[in-house]
Design an enzyme around this catalytic site. Structure first.
Site, PDB file in Angstrom:
ATOM      1  N   ARG A  88     -28.702  11.776   8.623  1.00  0.00           N
ATOM      2  CA  ARG A  88     -28.696  10.158   8.613  1.00  0.00           C
ATOM      3  C   ARG A  88     -27.932   9.385   7.443  1.00  0.00           C
ATOM      4  NH1 ARG A  88     -34.850   8.984   9.260  1.00  0.00           N
ATOM      5  NH2 ARG A  88     -34.765  10.647   7.591  1.00  0.00           N
ATOM      6  N   LYS A 121     -27.279  15.303   1.689  1.00  0.00           N
ATOM      7  CA  LYS A 121     -27.098  15.876   0.436  1.00  0.00           C
ATOM      8  C   LYS A 121     -27.639  17.426   0.507  1.00  0.00           C
ATOM      9  CE  LYS A 121     -32.096  14.935  -0.660  1.00  0.00           C
ATOM     10  NZ  LYS A 121     -32.978  14.609  -1.826  1.00  0.00           N
ATOM     11  N   PHE A 175     -29.127  11.784 -11.908  1.00  0.00           N
ATOM     12  CA  PHE A 175     -28.422  10.694 -11.189  1.00  0.00           C
ATOM     13  C   PHE A 175     -27.217  10.128 -11.895  1.00  0.00           C
ATOM     14  CE2 PHE A 175     -31.025   9.690  -7.351  1.00  0.00           C
ATOM     15  CZ  PHE A 175     -31.877  10.640  -7.566  1.00  0.00           C
ATOM     16  N   LYS A 222     -30.527   1.969   3.406  1.00  0.00           N
ATOM     17  CA  LYS A 222     -31.352   1.244   4.120  1.00  0.00           C
ATOM     18  C   LYS A 222     -32.276   0.186   2.750  1.00  0.00           C
ATOM     19  CE  LYS A 222     -35.401   3.143   5.048  1.00  0.00           C
ATOM     20  NZ  LYS A 222     -36.440   2.645   4.029  1.00  0.00           N
ATOM     21  N   ASP A 252     -49.045  10.774  15.782  1.00  0.00           N
ATOM     22  CA  ASP A 252     -47.640  10.125  15.958  1.00  0.00           C
ATOM     23  C   ASP A 252     -47.536   9.588  17.526  1.00  0.00           C
ATOM     24  OD1 ASP A 252     -44.801  10.758  14.314  1.00  0.00           O
ATOM     25  OD2 ASP A 252     -44.853   9.971  16.369  1.00  0.00           O
ATOM     26  N   GLU A 303     -36.038  13.919  -0.224  1.00  0.00           N
ATOM     27  CA  GLU A 303     -35.740  14.655   1.019  1.00  0.00           C
ATOM     28  C   GLU A 303     -35.239  16.098   0.542  1.00  0.00           C
ATOM     29  OE1 GLU A 303     -34.598  11.684   4.372  1.00  0.00           O
ATOM     30  OE2 GLU A 303     -34.197  13.918   4.745  1.00  0.00           O
ATOM     31  N   CYS A 350     -32.597   6.655   3.020  1.00  0.00           N
ATOM     32  CA  CYS A 350     -33.435   5.433   2.014  1.00  0.00           C
ATOM     33  C   CYS A 350     -32.507   4.352   1.217  1.00  0.00           C
ATOM     34  CB  CYS A 350     -34.258   6.370   1.068  1.00  0.00           C
ATOM     35  SG  CYS A 350     -35.725   7.245   1.948  1.00  0.00           S
TER      36      CYS A 350
HETATM   37  C1  UDX Z   1     -34.376   8.744  -2.474  1.00  0.00           C
HETATM   38  C2  UDX Z   1     -35.147   8.626  -3.844  1.00  0.00           C
HETATM   39  O1  UDX Z   1     -34.552   9.755  -4.880  1.00  0.00           O
HETATM   40  C3  UDX Z   1     -36.296   8.839  -3.858  1.00  0.00           C
HETATM   41  O2  UDX Z   1     -37.349   8.800  -4.726  1.00  0.00           O
HETATM   42  C4  UDX Z   1     -37.167   7.872  -2.543  1.00  0.00           C
HETATM   43  O3  UDX Z   1     -38.630   8.167  -2.309  1.00  0.00           O
HETATM   44  C5  UDX Z   1     -36.291   8.272  -1.258  1.00  0.00           C
HETATM   45  O4  UDX Z   1     -35.123   8.050  -1.518  1.00  0.00           O
HETATM   46  P1  UDX Z   1     -33.403  10.566  -0.851  1.00  0.00           P
HETATM   47  O5  UDX Z   1     -32.964   9.813  -0.206  1.00  0.00           O
HETATM   48  O6  UDX Z   1     -33.954  11.831  -0.295  1.00  0.00           O
HETATM   49  O7  UDX Z   1     -34.506  10.205  -2.245  1.00  0.00           O
HETATM   50  O8  UDX Z   1     -32.183  11.502  -2.070  1.00  0.00           O
HETATM   51  P2  UDX Z   1     -31.708  11.656  -3.325  1.00  0.00           P
HETATM   52  O9  UDX Z   1     -31.755  12.732  -3.911  1.00  0.00           O
HETATM   53  O10 UDX Z   1     -32.249  10.381  -4.054  1.00  0.00           O
HETATM   54  O11 UDX Z   1     -30.133  11.245  -2.977  1.00  0.00           O
HETATM   55  C6  UDX Z   1     -29.735  10.367  -2.413  1.00  0.00           C
HETATM   56  C7  UDX Z   1     -28.241  10.270  -2.146  1.00  0.00           C
HETATM   57  O12 UDX Z   1     -27.342  10.368  -3.563  1.00  0.00           O
HETATM   58  C8  UDX Z   1     -27.472  11.450  -1.711  1.00  0.00           C
HETATM   59  O13 UDX Z   1     -26.639  11.366  -0.847  1.00  0.00           O
HETATM   60  C9  UDX Z   1     -27.184  12.243  -2.892  1.00  0.00           C
HETATM   61  O14 UDX Z   1     -25.986  13.233  -2.654  1.00  0.00           O
HETATM   62  C10 UDX Z   1     -26.670  11.354  -3.643  1.00  0.00           C
HETATM   63  N1  UDX Z   1     -26.557  11.363  -5.095  1.00  0.00           N
HETATM   64  C11 UDX Z   1     -27.868  11.806  -5.871  1.00  0.00           C
HETATM   65  C12 UDX Z   1     -25.470  11.362  -6.097  1.00  0.00           C
HETATM   66  O15 UDX Z   1     -24.529  11.147  -5.300  1.00  0.00           O
HETATM   67  N2  UDX Z   1     -25.349  11.802  -7.190  1.00  0.00           N
HETATM   68  C13 UDX Z   1     -26.449  11.698  -8.021  1.00  0.00           C
HETATM   69  O16 UDX Z   1     -26.551  12.019  -9.159  1.00  0.00           O
HETATM   70  C14 UDX Z   1     -27.941  12.071  -7.310  1.00  0.00           C
END
Ligand code: UDX
Length: 433
Positions: A329, A322, A251, A265, A30, A155, A262
């Site tokens: 972020r 979450k 989900f 973005k 890094d 994450e 993620c």
């Molecule tokens: C996501 C993808 O799940 C992962 O596969 C990818 O590699 C990176 O992006 P992440 O961003 O860590 O992972 O979070 P994730 O668990 O997917 O949740 C994303 C957002 O959606 C969070 O704000 C979470 O609170 C929200 N969420 C998730 C909901 O509001 N409802 C759901 O049922 C699931």
């Protein structure tokens, strides 16, 4: 195998530690000297469940080490994994490739013997081509291939997801490169589907998957709004929908909108690519607009519960985007907090892990409570914004004694409504009339 991992963030570090745990010799690189010195001193730079133990174990057995030197990480590597950031351009929202291109340019000179450069960062379709071009220009005689090796780590669950992937996608345009990656992922053979596709298909799978998941969340949030009007119960609806194997039961949890580094973005980058190719990705565009508006709508909902109180005092549980992470972020909670502040609310926040990161953004515009009950002290309403396990079963009598008014708006459906009502709380939820 000897692996170089460029980037020690939310993707690079769990990936490096996971690969070391699988028996590889890993060097994490890094540019950020603070990060590297912290890691060298045995101090993690991110919070991830299960990471600490594996990090300590593999540092102690010498399987993983950290450096700012690209040469040290690349010159003896069989595979060099690029896990650097691809942040959105603030104006166009397209993925900014400056870190990927800079890393490719720098590592090229150290390629020594056949090396596979694996792009793990989420990158626009055809990035593999541009990385290949950059390396060839810098090192015309270099023996290498570039593959796409997208990550699907959530994450807070990165270690779990690393060792239990639903699938491994390999975008390789050469058999030799594919064979090298097959060797790396031998421990997963027979347990996980390893799909070999063309490089551009692999780059597309990542974006298409994330954009679909974001769309699924926006969909269930809109269904929640519908249920509030129609008198249905969104949680029953989600359960019924989820029993269809074509829909799946994950989900489908309504909330204040999706956040994190993620989904926002990647949906914006995908929409940008669609426009660049002249393809109307209308569903993704609508998902972005709907999700942006949802944070505003949620702030309005919270203010609605205290509409007769000038300068209401609001207790907020959760600032992380979450549960399970310290990352703020693009957090819906943080965006809602900022709207509430603009509307004149006084706010006290509590989050089990993300207080430091929240403070970096909110400064002294809010009060920070040492625990969830102190956060509720003299508040007119408690807003539950992040799905932390800690918030699921609070001591309701203790909470009631802290709040000025026994009122909760639970945007994550964590607290049992009947129990809260039986304890004298007025509780507002999503998706239930
Ligand atoms: C996501 C993808 O799940 C992962 O596969 C990818 O590699 C990176 O992006 P992440 O961003 O860590 O992972 O979070 P994730 O668990 O997917 O949740 C994303 C957002 O959606 C969070 O704000 C979470 O609170 C929200 N969420 C998730 C909901 O509001 N409802 C759901 O049922 C699931």
């Amino acid at each position: 195998m000897k692996i170089g991992v460029v980037g020690t963030g939310y993707v690079g570090l769990p990936t490096g530690v996971g690969l070391a745990e699988l028996g590889n010799e890993v060097i994490c690189i890094d540019k950020d000297e603070n990060k590297i010195s912290s890691l060298k001193a045995g101090k993690l730079t991110i919070f991830e469940d299960g990471l600490e133990d594996l990090f300590v174990k593999n540092v102690q057995n010498g399987r993983i080490r950290f450096t700012t030197s690209m040469q040290e990480g690349v010159e003896n590597a069989d595979i060099v994994i690029l896990a650097v950031g691809t942040p959105p351009n603030p104006i166009t929202k397209e993925a900014d490739m400056k870190y990927i291109h800079a890393a490719a340019k720098e590592l090229a000179q150290y390629i020594n013997g056949y090396t596979v450069v694996a792009v793990k960062s989420t990158v626009p379709v055809n990035t593999g081509d541009s990385v290949e071009k950059i390396i060839t220009e810098q090192h015309p005689k270099g023996e290498f291939d570039v593959v796409s090796l997208p990550e699907f780590l959530r994450e807070g669950f990165a270690i779990h997801d690393f060792f239990n992937p639903d699938r491994i996608i390999v975008g390789a345009n050469s058999t030799r490169a594919a064979q090298m990656i097959a060797k790396l992922y031998e421990p997963f053979a027979g347990k996980t589907k390893i799909l070999y596709v063309h490089r551009r298909s692999s780059e597309t799978i990542k974006y298409a998957s994330n954009a679909f998941l974001a769309m699924k969340i926006q969909y269930i949030n809109e269904m929640a709004d519908f249920c509030e009007k129609s008198g249905a119960d969104i949680y029953e609806v989600a359960q019924g929908m989820g029993l269809d194997s074509r829909i799946g039961n994950k989900f489908l949890n309504p909330g204040p909108g999706y956040g994190g580094f993620c989904f926002p973005k990647d949906t914006n980058a995908m929409a940008y690519m669609g426009r660049a190719y002249g393809v109307n990705l209308s569903l993704i565009e609508a998902t972005i607009r709907g999700n942006d508006q949802r944070k505003i709508n949620m702030a309005d909902r919270i203010l609605q519960t205290v509409k007769d109180i000038p300068e209401p005092k609001i207790a907020v549980w959760g600032t992380a985007f979450k549960g399970g992470t310290d990352d703020c972020r693009e957090s819906p909670a943080m965006q809602i907090i900022q709207i509430l502040l603009e509307r004149g609310a006084k706010i006290t926040v509590y989050d089990p892990q993300a207080m430091d990161n929240a403070r970096k953004i909110l400064g002294d515009s809010v009060a920070y409570a040492p625990d969830m009950y102190t956060a509720a002290d003299e508040a007119d309403v408690l807003a539950v914004l992040t799905e932390w396990e800690d918030f699921k079963t609070p001591d309701l009598q203790k909470l009631k004694s802290q709040l000025k008014t026994p009122k909760i708006i639970d945007l994550r459906h964590l607290i049992n409504r009947e129990t809260a009502q039986a304890n004298g709380f007025e509780i507002f939820s999503l998706g239930i009339k």
